[in-house]
Motif scaffolding. Sequence first.
Motif, PDB file in Angstrom:
ATOM      1  N   SER A  70       0.840  -1.203   0.000  1.00 21.64           N
ATOM      2  CA  SER A  70       0.000   0.000   0.000  1.00 21.64           C
ATOM      3  C   SER A  70       0.875   1.253   0.000  1.00 21.64           C
ATOM      4  CB  SER A  70      -0.900   0.008   1.245  1.00 21.64           C
ATOM      5  OG  SER A  70      -1.809  -1.051   1.199  1.00 21.64           O
ATOM      6  N   ARG A  71       0.285   2.361  -0.441  1.00 24.37           N
ATOM      7  CA  ARG A  71       1.006   3.636  -0.388  1.00 24.37           C
ATOM      8  C   ARG A  71       1.549   3.876   1.013  1.00 24.37           C
ATOM      9  NH1 ARG A  71      -0.013   8.412  -0.668  1.00 24.37           N
ATOM     10  NH2 ARG A  71      -2.033   8.404   0.338  1.00 24.37           N
ATOM     11  N   GLN A  73       1.689   1.556   4.251  1.00 23.56           N
ATOM     12  CA  GLN A  73       1.424   0.204   4.752  1.00 23.56           C
ATOM     13  C   GLN A  73       1.249   0.190   6.271  1.00 23.56           C
ATOM     14  OE1 GLN A  73       1.281  -2.543   2.436  1.00 23.56           O
ATOM     15  NE2 GLN A  73       0.246  -3.412   4.204  1.00 23.56           N
ATOM     16  N   SER A  95      -3.003   0.266   6.016  1.00 22.09           N
ATOM     17  CA  SER A  95      -3.500  -0.261   4.749  1.00 22.09           C
ATOM     18  C   SER A  95      -4.966  -0.653   4.862  1.00 22.09           C
ATOM     19  CB  SER A  95      -2.683  -1.489   4.330  1.00 22.09           C
ATOM     20  OG  SER A  95      -3.265  -2.083   3.189  1.00 22.09           O
ATOM     21  N   LYS A  97      -6.391  -2.355   2.467  1.00 22.97           N
ATOM     22  CA  LYS A  97      -6.513  -3.610   1.733  1.00 22.97           C
ATOM     23  C   LYS A  97      -5.899  -4.807   2.455  1.00 22.97           C
ATOM     24  CE  LYS A  97      -6.332  -1.578  -2.885  1.00 22.97           C
ATOM     25  NZ  LYS A  97      -5.570  -1.549  -4.133  1.00 22.97           N
ATOM     26  N   TYR A 109      -7.289  -2.209   9.335  1.00 23.26           N
ATOM     27  CA  TYR A 109      -7.002  -0.805   9.067  1.00 23.26           C
ATOM     28  C   TYR A 109      -7.179   0.042  10.335  1.00 23.26           C
ATOM     29  CZ  TYR A 109      -7.574   3.847   6.975  1.00 23.26           C
ATOM     30  OH  TYR A 109      -7.450   5.177   6.671  1.00 23.26           O
ATOM     31  N   GLU A 166      -4.148  -9.929  -0.421  1.00 25.34           N
ATOM     32  CA  GLU A 166      -4.388  -8.488  -0.426  1.00 25.34           C
ATOM     33  C   GLU A 166      -5.865  -8.166  -0.182  1.00 25.34           C
ATOM     34  OE1 GLU A 166      -2.287  -5.765  -1.104  1.00 25.34           O
ATOM     35  OE2 GLU A 166      -0.639  -7.136  -0.869  1.00 25.34           O
TER      36      GLU A 166
END
Length: 191
Positions: A70-71, A73, A95, A97, A109, A166
Amino acid sequence: MACADGDNDVDTEHTLTCLHMKMYHPHQRDQRIFSAIDLCRRQEIKAEDVVMFGRDINSCKFKLLHSKVSRMQFGLQFFKPLNASTTSFEIKNLSKKTKLYVDGLELDYLNKVELPSKCMIRFGEFQMLMENEAGESEDKFAIYCDVSRFSLVQEIGHPVMMAIPENGPLNYQPSVIPSTPPPVEVDENDT
């Protein structure tokens, strides 16, 4: 594991807490996943900074160059628990995802947890063994990163688990090497 000489904060002569991170990904040789991280070098960080790991080159201090990362994480934050004399680290999953696992504890998350002094972090196919070497300074800490040539879950004896997908639910069964059965107690009168 001691950090390199010069761990002392020159002004106060306090040693820095050093978080040692050994990282592994099965495709690390082919894809240069850890090439943007300054390996085998202790990096000093201000105590108030949140250290970001992920793919975003602007936001993340430690960049993981893999399309499944992820951008943002996860983040690490240095802190001192209430009524404690030592410092510690918190890890927060950033993240949406990918779930993050800390020694098998699942973080969704925005969930966060205090890191044990030695623990395994997993997300996707990534494995990170983190070990906290306590120091005295409350102004700075250090992170030292290295890459393992072998799977860390096998190296340290954790159960071997399937990769964490993911998306979608995780349905895995840990494959544990059977241990020898415990000794059986026999009564003197039994023959």
